[in-house]
Design an enzyme around this catalytic site. Structure first.
Site, PDB file in Angstrom:
ATOM      1  N   ASP A  13       7.705   5.427   8.175  1.00 14.71           N
ATOM      2  CA  ASP A  13       7.131   4.752   9.337  1.00 14.71           C
ATOM      3  C   ASP A  13       5.877   5.520   9.713  1.00 14.71           C
ATOM      4  O   ASP A  13       5.901   6.757   9.852  1.00 14.71           O
ATOM      5  CB  ASP A  13       8.094   4.703  10.523  1.00 14.71           C
ATOM      6  CG  ASP A  13       7.605   3.657  11.528  1.00 14.71           C
ATOM      7  OD1 ASP A  13       7.644   2.461  11.203  1.00 14.71           O
ATOM      8  OD2 ASP A  13       7.139   4.038  12.619  1.00 14.71           O
ATOM      9  N   SER A  14       4.774   4.801   9.841  1.00 11.87           N
ATOM     10  CA  SER A  14       3.501   5.498   9.992  1.00 11.87           C
ATOM     11  C   SER A  14       2.561   4.708  10.883  1.00 11.87           C
ATOM     12  O   SER A  14       2.834   3.562  11.234  1.00 11.87           O
ATOM     13  CB  SER A  14       2.887   5.730   8.606  1.00 11.87           C
ATOM     14  OG  SER A  14       2.985   4.565   7.815  1.00 11.87           O
ATOM     15  N   GLY A  57       0.837  -1.208   0.000  1.00 10.86           N
ATOM     16  CA  GLY A  57       0.000   0.000   0.000  1.00 10.86           C
ATOM     17  C   GLY A  57       0.863   1.246   0.000  1.00 10.86           C
ATOM     18  O   GLY A  57       0.602   2.213  -0.733  1.00 10.86           O
ATOM     19  N   LYS A  58       1.928   1.228   0.804  1.00 14.94           N
ATOM     20  CA  LYS A  58       2.846   2.374   0.837  1.00 14.94           C
ATOM     21  C   LYS A  58       3.555   2.548  -0.508  1.00 14.94           C
ATOM     22  O   LYS A  58       3.680   3.664  -1.006  1.00 14.94           O
ATOM     23  CB  LYS A  58       3.914   2.165   1.914  1.00 14.94           C
ATOM     24  CG  LYS A  58       3.452   2.300   3.334  1.00 14.94           C
ATOM     25  CD  LYS A  58       4.678   2.194   4.250  1.00 14.94           C
ATOM     26  CE  LYS A  58       4.346   2.081   5.699  1.00 14.94           C
ATOM     27  NZ  LYS A  58       5.558   1.912   6.520  1.00 14.94           N
ATOM     28  N   LYS A 117      -7.433  11.024  -1.010  1.00 10.80           N
ATOM     29  CA  LYS A 117      -6.415  10.627  -0.018  1.00 10.80           C
ATOM     30  C   LYS A 117      -5.066  11.255  -0.382  1.00 10.80           C
ATOM     31  O   LYS A 117      -4.320  11.705   0.490  1.00 10.80           O
ATOM     32  CB  LYS A 117      -6.300   9.101   0.077  1.00 10.80           C
ATOM     33  CG  LYS A 117      -5.307   8.700   1.168  1.00 10.80           C
ATOM     34  CD  LYS A 117      -5.228   7.229   1.474  1.00 10.80           C
ATOM     35  CE  LYS A 117      -4.226   6.979   2.606  1.00 10.80           C
ATOM     36  NZ  LYS A 117      -3.882   5.590   2.796  1.00 10.80           N
ATOM     37  N   PHE A 156      -5.660   1.265   2.258  1.00  5.35           N
ATOM     38  CA  PHE A 156      -5.167   0.046   2.905  1.00  5.35           C
ATOM     39  C   PHE A 156      -5.255   0.246   4.420  1.00  5.35           C
ATOM     40  O   PHE A 156      -5.704   1.287   4.894  1.00  5.35           O
ATOM     41  CB  PHE A 156      -3.730  -0.296   2.450  1.00  5.35           C
ATOM     42  CG  PHE A 156      -2.675   0.691   2.879  1.00  5.35           C
ATOM     43  CD1 PHE A 156      -2.442   1.852   2.178  1.00  5.35           C
ATOM     44  CD2 PHE A 156      -1.899   0.451   4.014  1.00  5.35           C
ATOM     45  CE1 PHE A 156      -1.468   2.766   2.580  1.00  5.35           C
ATOM     46  CE2 PHE A 156      -0.910   1.353   4.424  1.00  5.35           C
ATOM     47  CZ  PHE A 156      -0.698   2.514   3.704  1.00  5.35           C
ATOM     48  N   GLY A 157      -4.822  -0.749   5.160  1.00  5.25           N
ATOM     49  CA  GLY A 157      -4.726  -0.623   6.616  1.00  5.25           C
ATOM     50  C   GLY A 157      -6.039  -0.188   7.266  1.00  5.25           C
ATOM     51  O   GLY A 157      -7.087  -0.809   7.066  1.00  5.25           O
ATOM     52  N   TYR A 158      -5.974   0.882   8.033  1.00  5.69           N
ATOM     53  CA  TYR A 158      -7.124   1.344   8.813  1.00  5.69           C
ATOM     54  C   TYR A 158      -8.045   2.279   8.014  1.00  5.69           C
ATOM     55  O   TYR A 158      -8.988   2.835   8.577  1.00  5.69           O
ATOM     56  CB  TYR A 158      -6.624   2.059  10.080  1.00  5.69           C
ATOM     57  CG  TYR A 158      -5.815   1.166  10.993  1.00  5.69           C
ATOM     58  CD1 TYR A 158      -6.437   0.315  11.906  1.00  5.69           C
ATOM     59  CD2 TYR A 158      -4.420   1.140  10.937  1.00  5.69           C
ATOM     60  CE1 TYR A 158      -5.699  -0.527  12.742  1.00  5.69           C
ATOM     61  CE2 TYR A 158      -3.668   0.302  11.767  1.00  5.69           C
ATOM     62  CZ  TYR A 158      -4.324  -0.515  12.661  1.00  5.69           C
ATOM     63  OH  TYR A 158      -3.586  -1.349  13.481  1.00  5.69           O
ATOM     64  N   HIS A 174      -1.354  12.112   5.499  1.00  4.55           N
ATOM     65  CA  HIS A 174      -0.127  12.264   6.277  1.00  4.55           C
ATOM     66  C   HIS A 174       1.082  11.980   5.396  1.00  4.55           C
ATOM     67  O   HIS A 174       2.075  12.681   5.418  1.00  4.55           O
ATOM     68  CB  HIS A 174      -0.168  11.296   7.477  1.00  4.55           C
ATOM     69  CG  HIS A 174      -0.557   9.885   7.125  1.00  4.55           C
ATOM     70  ND1 HIS A 174      -1.652   9.592   6.344  1.00  4.55           N
ATOM     71  CD2 HIS A 174       0.030   8.685   7.394  1.00  4.55           C
ATOM     72  CE1 HIS A 174      -1.726   8.283   6.177  1.00  4.55           C
ATOM     73  NE2 HIS A 174      -0.719   7.715   6.806  1.00  4.55           N
TER      74      HIS A 174
HETATM   75  P1  ITT Z   1       7.272  -1.342   6.436  1.00 10.74           P
HETATM   76  O1  ITT Z   1       7.794  -1.246   7.835  1.00 10.74           O
HETATM   77  O2  ITT Z   1       7.901  -2.436   5.639  1.00 10.74           O
HETATM   78  O3  ITT Z   1       7.314  -0.024   5.711  1.00 10.74           O
HETATM   79  P2  ITT Z   1       4.739  -1.749   7.758  1.00 10.74           P
HETATM   80  O4  ITT Z   1       3.347  -1.997   7.291  1.00 10.74           O
HETATM   81  O5  ITT Z   1       5.283  -2.662   8.834  1.00 10.74           O
HETATM   82  O6  ITT Z   1       5.719  -1.753   6.492  1.00 10.74           O
HETATM   83  P3  ITT Z   1       4.814   0.481   9.603  1.00 10.74           P
HETATM   84  O7  ITT Z   1       5.635  -0.220  10.622  1.00 10.74           O
HETATM   85  O8  ITT Z   1       5.142   1.905   9.282  1.00 10.74           O
HETATM   86  O9  ITT Z   1       4.858  -0.257   8.200  1.00 10.74           O
HETATM   87  O10 ITT Z   1       3.305   0.378  10.051  1.00 10.74           O
HETATM   88  C1  ITT Z   1       2.346   1.182   9.443  1.00 10.74           C
HETATM   89  C2  ITT Z   1       0.959   0.623   9.718  1.00 10.74           C
HETATM   90  O11 ITT Z   1       0.106   1.737  10.012  1.00 10.74           O
HETATM   91  C3  ITT Z   1       0.417  -0.040   8.472  1.00 10.74           C
HETATM   92  O12 ITT Z   1       0.644  -1.422   8.490  1.00 10.74           O
HETATM   93  C4  ITT Z   1      -1.041   0.328   8.534  1.00 10.74           C
HETATM   94  O13 ITT Z   1      -1.696  -0.606   9.347  1.00 10.74           O
HETATM   95  C5  ITT Z   1      -1.056   1.681   9.243  1.00 10.74           C
HETATM   96  N1  ITT Z   1      -1.051   2.789   8.271  1.00 10.74           N
HETATM   97  C6  ITT Z   1      -0.033   3.646   7.987  1.00 10.74           C
HETATM   98  N2  ITT Z   1      -0.378   4.514   7.013  1.00 10.74           N
HETATM   99  C7  ITT Z   1      -1.629   4.168   6.658  1.00 10.74           C
HETATM  100  C8  ITT Z   1      -2.521   4.662   5.695  1.00 10.74           C
HETATM  101  O14 ITT Z   1      -2.194   5.643   4.871  1.00 10.74           O
HETATM  102  N3  ITT Z   1      -3.715   4.098   5.607  1.00 10.74           N
HETATM  103  C9  ITT Z   1      -4.058   3.082   6.409  1.00 10.74           C
HETATM  104  N4  ITT Z   1      -3.275   2.527   7.335  1.00 10.74           N
HETATM  105  C10 ITT Z   1      -2.056   3.071   7.466  1.00 10.74           C
END
Ligand code: ITT
Length: 195
Positions: A70-71, A11-12, A175, A152-154, A180
């Site tokens: 990192d997010s 997703g990133k 988006k 993706f994610g939340y 962010h």
């Molecule tokens: P990398 O460390 O490999 O980059 P990761 O998914 O483990 O991948 P993080 O440790 O930064 O990355 O965790 C970020 C989590 O926060 C991610 O898995 C999502 O659940 C959430 N997140 C971050 N940005 C988001 C977004 O734009 N939309 C939805 N969820 C997000």
């Protein structure tokens, strides 16, 4: 100069590529085997720098620029959780869906249907001679339902401030404008252009 992304999150990768069209972006997994990076920093900035430094070192190529993100999401009714633990909120190896439903359940346990919340993104840039970090934030509220399948994610439970739909329902362009990640990347691009 190659701009290598230090992330395994698809997703990133998709969003960063769409937000940085002027740069040639290569996920590090296209250059070397993916490896586990222990994210044991105390905040988003430290973890972004840990990831960027680890990938820079592993690539063993002085000419690359490495960018890491990192997010996470911080929910007010949960005193800022899951924050830096967003990716592993439902445990090691949790999927995005597991984490999303765990967060919905945690908010329901507080006997509310929504809470103010925000996303944070820290972007780190590492080169042979330099290390930088910038941040971006997106404020809004989280609801105890998952609506839509975009992002993706939340995203299916997050409604940006001023909107009445979740990021799962809003189009990618919205988006892109609000996120962010896009705010942090706008700052990161100034550094990249300087480099
Ligand atoms: P990398 O460390 O490999 O980059 P990761 O998914 O483990 O991948 P993080 O440790 O930064 O990355 O965790 C970020 C989590 O926060 C991610 O898995 C999502 O659940 C959430 N997140 C971050 N940005 C988001 C977004 O734009 N939309 C939805 N969820 C997000």
């Amino acid at each position: 100069m190659k701009l290598v992304l230090a992330t395994s999150n698809k997703g990133k990768v998709r969003e960063i590529k769409a937000l940085c069209e002027d740069f040639e972006i290569i996920p590090y997994s296209e250059l070397i085997d993916e490896f586990e990076i222990v994210e044991d920093g105390d905040d988003f900035k430290e973890n972004a720098l840990i990831k960027a430094r680890a990938v820079f070192k592993a690539l063993n190529d002085e000419n690359v620029i490495v960018l890491a993100d990192d997010s996470g999401i911080s929910v007010d009714i949960l005193d800022g959780k899951p924050g830096i633990y967003s990716a592993r909120y439902a445990g090691a190896g949790a999927t995005d869906k597991d984490n999303l439903h765990k967060l919905i359940d945690a908010i329901k346990e507080k006997n509310v249907k929504s809470s103010s919340a925000h996303y944070t993104a820290a972007i780190a840039i590492v080169t042979k001679e330099s290390q930088y970090s910038v941040h971006g934030w997106m404020h809004g509220e989280v609801i105890t339902k998952a609506l839509g399948d975009k992002g993706f994610g939340y995203d299916p439970m997050f409604i940006p401030l001023g909107y009445d739909k979740t990021l799962g329902q809003l189009d990618d362009e919205t988006k892109k404008r609000l996120s962010h990640r896009s705010k942090a990347l706008n700052l990161a691009k100034i550094i990249l252009q300087t480099l």
